[in-house]
Motif scaffolding. Structure first.
Motif, PDB file in Angstrom:
ATOM      1  N   ILE A 158      41.272 131.312  36.701  1.00 14.60           N
ATOM      2  CA  ILE A 158      40.665 132.314  37.597  1.00 14.60           C
ATOM      3  C   ILE A 158      39.096 131.887  37.995  1.00 14.60           C
ATOM      4  O   ILE A 158      38.636 132.057  39.030  1.00 14.60           O
ATOM      5  N   THR A 159      38.330 131.333  37.007  1.00 13.69           N
ATOM      6  CA  THR A 159      36.937 131.288  37.083  1.00 13.69           C
ATOM      7  C   THR A 159      36.517 130.177  37.742  1.00 13.69           C
ATOM      8  O   THR A 159      35.413 129.851  38.539  1.00 13.69           O
ATOM      9  N   HIS A 160      37.371 129.144  37.447  1.00 16.53           N
ATOM     10  CA  HIS A 160      36.961 127.698  38.301  1.00 16.53           C
ATOM     11  C   HIS A 160      38.189 127.217  39.071  1.00 16.53           C
ATOM     12  O   HIS A 160      37.692 126.557  40.188  1.00 16.53           O
ATOM     13  N   GLY A 161      39.290 127.329  38.641  1.00 16.00           N
ATOM     14  CA  GLY A 161      40.391 126.632  39.462  1.00 16.00           C
ATOM     15  C   GLY A 161      41.277 125.793  38.850  1.00 16.00           C
ATOM     16  O   GLY A 161      40.844 125.347  37.742  1.00 16.00           O
ATOM     17  N   GLU A 162      42.111 125.083  39.407  1.00 17.32           N
ATOM     18  CA  GLU A 162      42.945 124.019  38.938  1.00 17.32           C
ATOM     19  C   GLU A 162      42.655 122.769  39.587  1.00 17.32           C
ATOM     20  O   GLU A 162      42.708 122.860  41.025  1.00 17.32           O
ATOM     21  N   GLY A 200      42.863 138.552  42.739  1.00 14.82           N
ATOM     22  CA  GLY A 200      43.837 139.537  42.108  1.00 14.82           C
ATOM     23  C   GLY A 200      45.153 138.664  41.690  1.00 14.82           C
ATOM     24  O   GLY A 200      45.930 139.367  41.094  1.00 14.82           O
ATOM     25  N   ASP A 201      45.046 137.526  42.133  1.00 15.07           N
ATOM     26  CA  ASP A 201      46.274 136.734  41.608  1.00 15.07           C
ATOM     27  C   ASP A 201      45.820 135.499  40.784  1.00 15.07           C
ATOM     28  O   ASP A 201      44.537 135.268  40.711  1.00 15.07           O
ATOM     29  N   PHE A 202      46.790 134.999  40.165  1.00 10.02           N
ATOM     30  CA  PHE A 202      46.455 133.509  39.340  1.00 10.02           C
ATOM     31  C   PHE A 202      47.203 132.489  39.850  1.00 10.02           C
ATOM     32  O   PHE A 202      47.023 131.213  39.432  1.00 10.02           O
ATOM     33  N   ILE A 204      44.962 119.668  36.304  1.00 12.02           N
ATOM     34  CA  ILE A 204      44.082 119.892  35.165  1.00 12.02           C
ATOM     35  C   ILE A 204      43.407 121.499  35.065  1.00 12.02           C
ATOM     36  O   ILE A 204      42.971 121.580  36.169  1.00 12.02           O
ATOM     37  N   ILE A 205      43.369 122.069  34.010  1.00 15.32           N
ATOM     38  CA  ILE A 205      42.752 123.285  33.973  1.00 15.32           C
ATOM     39  C   ILE A 205      41.828 123.140  32.719  1.00 15.32           C
ATOM     40  O   ILE A 205      42.468 122.647  31.473  1.00 15.32           O
ATOM     41  N   LYS A 206      40.743 123.502  32.997  1.00 14.31           N
ATOM     42  CA  LYS A 206      39.832 123.455  31.549  1.00 14.31           C
ATOM     43  C   LYS A 206      40.486 124.463  30.324  1.00 14.31           C
ATOM     44  O   LYS A 206      40.664 125.771  31.060  1.00 14.31           O
ATOM     45  N   ASP A 207      40.692 124.273  29.240  1.00 12.19           N
ATOM     46  CA  ASP A 207      41.342 125.124  28.365  1.00 12.19           C
ATOM     47  C   ASP A 207      40.360 126.157  27.900  1.00 12.19           C
ATOM     48  O   ASP A 207      39.369 126.182  28.523  1.00 12.19           O
ATOM     49  N   GLN A 259      53.229 130.185  27.660  1.00 17.61           N
ATOM     50  CA  GLN A 259      51.853 129.378  27.846  1.00 17.61           C
ATOM     51  C   GLN A 259      50.706 130.364  27.501  1.00 17.61           C
ATOM     52  O   GLN A 259      50.882 131.453  28.023  1.00 17.61           O
ATOM     53  N   GLN A 260      49.872 130.197  26.700  1.00 22.18           N
ATOM     54  CA  GLN A 260      48.406 130.752  26.818  1.00 22.18           C
ATOM     55  C   GLN A 260      47.943 130.752  28.069  1.00 22.18           C
ATOM     56  O   GLN A 260      47.822 129.757  28.825  1.00 22.18           O
ATOM     57  N   PHE A 261      47.273 131.712  28.559  1.00 25.32           N
ATOM     58  CA  PHE A 261      46.759 131.897  29.964  1.00 25.32           C
ATOM     59  C   PHE A 261      45.406 131.302  29.674  1.00 25.32           C
ATOM     60  O   PHE A 261      44.637 131.665  28.835  1.00 25.32           O
TER      61      PHE A 261
END
Length: 302
Positions: A188-192, A213-215, A256-259, A181-183
């Protein structure tokens, strides 16, 4: 005879000196158990893999904290096959079989649901991370098994470090179907975002953020969870996802994560045993108990 069994796993049955994480699990199950008992529903918690329990002795069984199933996958599927003849599952066995493999994302994508850009790679496919990066031209990607949970064998790789992961990827693809999957930078910046639905009704949401430091956003990997107030568009996207599936689940969680174009994208649709964060919104446990009570009363002709 029980009206319903709340399904968990062995480590959550009477643990000695539970740590904060296990206590959360116990609290979540207890909120649902208490809500059912207040509705005069005869309910109990059991390990799904309890060899001594007669599953003919319960009308229903609801999947809640069965988080070892992907470590015992074949045994779990065999148990479902046998036990569905003895009791009624919530959510149903049909839903579980559809949702257990992340290839369901293909079905939803074909119905117009925006998903994280993903390549699905069948087990024993002759491929490599080198060829996958060349094909997609992505700078950063995620690899993970098609059947997994709790970030098991989930790795963030880049166009500059992927050679370090070729060996583990090669080992995994021999045994399991994999996702490439594309990261999505917004994790990181907003969250899930996790939207929780009871039936078709949206009840509440949380946002999960990875530690520095993690994803990985799961709290057992050091992530944080906060109450979240989604936008109208985010809730509508969640409802669109639910409408696209071929079933009517009693409960669901939509992650949901913003693409990378800042549009909502579906990461996972959790219909088997999702954490529902009742502790943040106990009313949702009451709503779920109400839905279960309706089912039981209908069966009894009340």
């Amino acid at each position: 005879m029980y009206d319903i069994v709340i399904l968990t796993e062995s480590r959550y049955i009477k643990p000695n000196h539970p740590n904060w994480y296990i206590q959360q699990v116990l609290d979540e199950d207890q909120l649902l158990l208490d809500a059912l008992l207040k509705n005069n529903i005869n309910a109990i918690r059991k390990d799904w893999n309890d060899k001594n329990f007669d599953w003919n002795k319960t009308k229903y069984a609801i999947f809640r904290t069965t988080w070892d199933y992907f470590e015992n996958f074949k045994e779990f599927l065999c148990w479902i096959k046998k036990t569905k003849k003895k009791t009624i599952f919530i959510n149903s066995a049909e839903i579980i079989h559809w949702n257990i493999d992340k290839k369901y994302l293909i079905d939803l994508s074909k119905k117009g649901i925006n998903i994280s850009p993903t390549l699905f790679i069948n087990k024993k496919t002759k491929t490599s991370l080198t060829s996958l990066f060349k094909k997609t031209k992505w700078k950063t990607a995620i690899i993970k098994p098609s059947i997994s949970g709790a970030a098991r064998h989930t790795y963030k790789i880049t166009a500059s470090n992927y050679l370090n992961y070729e060996k583990i990827f090669n080992q995994l693809i021999k045994k399991e179907c994999m996702l490439f999957q594309q990261f999505l930078d917004n994790v990181i910046t907003h969250g899930e975002i996790s939207l929780i639905f009871i039936g078709k009704e949206y009840t509440h949401a949380v946002i999960k953020k990875a530690k520095d430091g993690d994803f990985r956003v799961q709290d057992d990997h050091g992530g944080t969870v906060e109450i979240y107030h989604p936008t109208k568009d985010e809730i509508l996207f969640g409802k669109k996802c639910l409408k696209a599936i071929p079933f009517q689940p009693t409960y669901s969680r939509i992650d949901i994560i913003k693409d990378n174009n800042n549009n909502p994208s579906l990461v996972e649709l959790e219909l088997i045993e999702p954490e529902l964060w009742f502790r943040n919104y106990p009313e949702a446990a009451k709503k779920l108990a109400k839905e279960i009570t309706k089912k039981i009363n209908l069966e009894q002709g009340n």
